[in-house]
Each structure stands twice: as C-alpha cells, then as structure tokens.
Scaffold this motif. Structure first.
Motif, PDB file in Angstrom:
ATOM      1  N   LEU A  37      86.116 -20.327   9.808  1.00 27.48           N
ATOM      2  CA  LEU A  37      84.744 -19.575  10.117  1.00 27.48           C
ATOM      3  C   LEU A  37      83.903 -20.705  11.046  1.00 27.48           C
ATOM      4  CD1 LEU A  37      84.233 -16.986   7.462  1.00 27.48           C
ATOM      5  CD2 LEU A  37      85.254 -16.655   9.946  1.00 27.48           C
ATOM      6  N   PRO A  38      82.734 -20.263  11.974  1.00 25.45           N
ATOM      7  CA  PRO A  38      81.823 -21.240  12.638  1.00 25.45           C
ATOM      8  C   PRO A  38      81.112 -21.653  11.306  1.00 25.45           C
ATOM      9  CG  PRO A  38      81.859 -18.869  13.497  1.00 25.45           C
ATOM     10  CD  PRO A  38      82.749 -18.853  12.327  1.00 25.45           C
ATOM     11  N   PRO A  39      80.134 -22.786  11.847  1.00 23.70           N
ATOM     12  CA  PRO A  39      79.354 -23.217  10.825  1.00 23.70           C
ATOM     13  C   PRO A  39      77.988 -22.315  10.733  1.00 23.70           C
ATOM     14  CG  PRO A  39      79.276 -24.574  12.851  1.00 23.70           C
ATOM     15  CD  PRO A  39      80.449 -23.476  12.968  1.00 23.70           C
TER      16      PRO A  39
ATOM     17  N   ILE B 179      84.910 -22.520   6.051  1.00 22.94           N
ATOM     18  CA  ILE B 179      83.807 -22.338   6.929  1.00 22.94           C
ATOM     19  C   ILE B 179      83.391 -23.824   7.219  1.00 22.94           C
ATOM     20  CG2 ILE B 179      81.291 -21.827   6.937  1.00 22.94           C
ATOM     21  CD1 ILE B 179      81.836 -20.076   4.356  1.00 22.94           C
ATOM     22  N   LEU B 180      83.413 -23.823   8.847  1.00 24.17           N
ATOM     23  CA  LEU B 180      83.090 -25.235   9.406  1.00 24.17           C
ATOM     24  C   LEU B 180      81.864 -26.107   8.797  1.00 24.17           C
ATOM     25  CD1 LEU B 180      84.371 -24.497  13.054  1.00 24.17           C
ATOM     26  CD2 LEU B 180      85.702 -25.999  11.186  1.00 24.17           C
ATOM     27  N   GLY B 181      81.928 -27.318   8.458  1.00 28.58           N
ATOM     28  CA  GLY B 181      80.768 -27.625   7.886  1.00 28.58           C
ATOM     29  C   GLY B 181      80.644 -27.510   6.478  1.00 28.58           C
TER      30      GLY B 181
ATOM     31  N   ASP C 224      74.968 -22.971  10.931  1.00 25.22           N
ATOM     32  CA  ASP C 224      73.732 -22.771  11.758  1.00 25.22           C
ATOM     33  C   ASP C 224      74.181 -22.820  13.221  1.00 25.22           C
ATOM     34  OD1 ASP C 224      75.111 -25.178  11.618  1.00 25.22           O
ATOM     35  OD2 ASP C 224      73.438 -26.544  11.754  1.00 25.22           O
ATOM     36  N   ALA C 225      75.514 -22.325  13.405  1.00 25.74           N
ATOM     37  CA  ALA C 225      76.095 -22.215  14.892  1.00 25.74           C
ATOM     38  C   ALA C 225      75.060 -21.080  15.752  1.00 25.74           C
ATOM     39  CB  ALA C 225      77.400 -21.634  14.820  1.00 25.74           C
TER      40      ALA C 225
END
Lengths: 92, 260
Positions: free
Chosen positions: A70-72, A5-7, A74-75
């Motif tokens: 996967l996107p962060p 998960i990015l971030g 808070d994206a």
C-alpha cells in the motif's frame, strides 16, 4: 496475509479483515480514478488505519514477500498514480 | 483489479528488475549483500541530512525569537519615552516575525517526522539485511548452485521489497528536505541582509535602536539635571515611586507582563 504499508513496514493481517479492507481499498481506487483529492486523503487514511488496527507487525527478521503493498500514509493522489504507472518507484 | 493488487504487482516487478543477477546464483547473494550495505549507508546519511536541516530550522527559530524579544523591548522603551510611532513600528516588525516563526515550527515538525520515519526504515532494513546475511551463508553452505536457485529467489524477493521501500523513503525525505532548505536559505539571506536586523550585533544598530538611544541619553541627562536642581533625597524618590505604584496598579502589571 502480509500487507506492506510503504514507509511503515510489513503487517500480518488476519483473513477475516480482508473483506472490509477490500471495500476501503475500493473507495481509494474510486477517488484516484475520479481525481478527487479531498475524498482520496480520507479514503487512504481509512484504508491504512484499517490495516494497522486489524494487524500486528510482521516479524522484523523475516525475508517474506508481502501479499499486498500500500502507498505511504502521506502519499498524494499524484504519487499514487505514479506508483500505478511504475514511475514513482526507486528500488534499491 | 483492486488498487492494492495493482500497486503490489508493479512494485514487486520493479523491485525485482533492480536486483543484480550473476551467472552463479550464489554470487548473486554476495552482490546483493553489498548493495544492501550501500543502501544502509545511504539511509544513515539520509537520517543525518534531515537532522542537519532540522537543527538549522531550530537555530533560525531561536534567532527570530531573540529578534522578537528585542523588538518587544524597543516598543516598551519607546512607549516609556512617549514615542508611540516608534513603538508601533517595532510592534509591526514583531508581528511580521510571528508568521515566520509559525511557518518554521511547522517545518520543524515535518522534518522531525521525516527523521523518525527514516530512522525506523533504517532499523527495519538493518534487521532484514541481518536475516539475509544468515540465509546467504546457509544457502551457500548447504546447496549446490542449481539447488540454491529457489531459496535465493525467495531471499532476493524479500530483501528487494524492503530495499525498494527504503529507497523510496530516502527519496521522499530528500525531496521534502530540499524544499525546506530552499525556504531556510531564504530566511538566512533575510537575516544576513539585515532586513530582520542583525541579531549577532550586540546592542543592535538598527534605526529604532538608534533613535531610542539618542532619546534616552537625552532624557537621562534631563532627569539628572532635574534631580540636581531640586536636590531631591533618595527617600523622596522612593516614596513618590510608591505612590505611583499604588495609584496605577494596572499600568505596572501591563509593563511587567510585557517584559516577562
């Protein structure tokens, strides 16, 4: 399976969780395609929660690549679109 | 293809393209290690920048709260000398500050969140860089340039993904901080312009203070005169105070709460 998960870093996700995560992923994909901000926020949160709940953090000192990214958390919908077009990435 | 798969493929290919490749694959390792060190410096600086912004917001909240307390005091004083108009003005200004304080608290929480995220990103990158350093030495010691290629590719992809992730985290934190700094700058200007009154000036020289000061010095003189004329004894004043307290307990409580 390793999911990043990015971030947040990498997680080890057991195979038996993948099917459920795929259906959560579909929901995110649909809301991105429809441009539906409201359903997007909930769907992304559900997907990331699904990953975190079924997984354990991957070993910090490994150099393994992730199977899925996967996107962060808070994206925004726009940021996910950028990720899909490759615009939102600032590697290294 | 699923969203997860698409993002993964794009992210990975982009991260891979960003890696420097040298002619001798083993040199690639050293180049990359240098870039990792640079990124570590950058993420540390990012953490410090966000912390600076957070502290600035903290300072502003403190200043605005001080201003609020001052206006509350002015409102009470105005009521005690029978100037409801001045009290109303003070309370109106005070309620204007409440919204700004609430906004600043929200910003503060966001900045704190960014700071924590970046700190964790820094720790994760640090662990990977350390692992890379060990792997790099092993590869250089054990393999010929040709043999090393596969091992190097693995190590480079692993670190490249982390670097891409951290690079993105820094960018996101910078964007958010920049937005908030613009708003913080506006509040600093407002404070400096005196629109919120200069709280650094002791005693304050704003319009409400001036009117209240004039009123109270006038009424102090009157009170003193009255006391001298009547030749009242301290005991008499005390007992009359006591009577007032007993007669109007509700009023006394309200005043105490306001001051607290």
């Amino acid at each position: 399976m390793i999911i990043r998960i990015l971030g947040e870093g990498q997680f080890d996700v057991p195979e038996e969780a993948i099917e459920r995560l795929n259906s959560l992923d579909e929901a995110v994909e649909k809301s991105v395609e429809a441009g539906d901000r409201e359903s997007f926020t909930g769907a992304l949160a559900a997907l990331l929660t699904g990953v975190r709940d079924s997984a354990v953090p991957h070993e910090a000192g490994s150099l393994d690549t992730s199977d899925l990214i996967l996107p962060p958390a808070d994206a925004t919908l726009e940021e996910v679109r950028d990720l899909l077009s490759g615009d939102g990435l600032i590697p290294g | 293809m699923s969203l997860m798969k698409r993002i993964s493929l794009i992210f990975r290919s982009k991260a891979n393209r960003a890696l420097d490749r040298a002619e001798d694959p083993r040199e690639t390792l050293d180049y990359s290690y240098q870039r990792q060190q640079d990124l570590l410096v950058k993420v540390r600086r990012g953490v410090a920048d966000v912390a600076t912004s957070r502290k600035r917001v903290e300072l502003q909240v403190a200043q605005l709260e001080q201003q609020q307390a001052k206006l509350q005091g002015q409102a009470e004083k105005a009521i005690s000398v029978g100037r409801e108009d001045l009290a109303r003005e003070a309370l109106t200004r005070k309620s204007g500050l409440t919204q700004q304080i609430t906004d600043l608290r929200t910003q503060h929480a966001q900045l704190q969140g960014e700071e924590e995220k970046l700190t964790l990103a820094q720790q994760r990158l640090q662990a990977k860089v350390e692992a890379f350093r060990t792997r790099k030495e092993t590869i250089k010691a054990t393999y010929t340039a040709a043999e090393a290629q596969t091992k190097i590719n693995e190590a480079m992809s692993g670190i490249g993904e982390e670097m891409g992730d951290v690079g993105m985290a820094i960018q996101r934190a910078e964007d958010k901080t920049a937005q908030m700094q613009a708003r913080a700058g506006a509040i600093d200007e407002l404070l400096a312009s005196g629109a919120l009154e200069d709280v650094s000036q002791p005693g304050g020289s704003d319009d409400i203070s001036r009117e209240l000061d004039a009123l109270s010095s006038g009424s102090d003189v009157e009170a003193e005169l009255a006391r001298l004329k009547s030749g009242a004894q301290p005991q008499a004043i005390e007992s009359s105070d006591g009577d007032i307290l007993q007669a109007e307990p509700g009023k006394t409580e309200t005043t105490d709460e306001g001051r607290a």
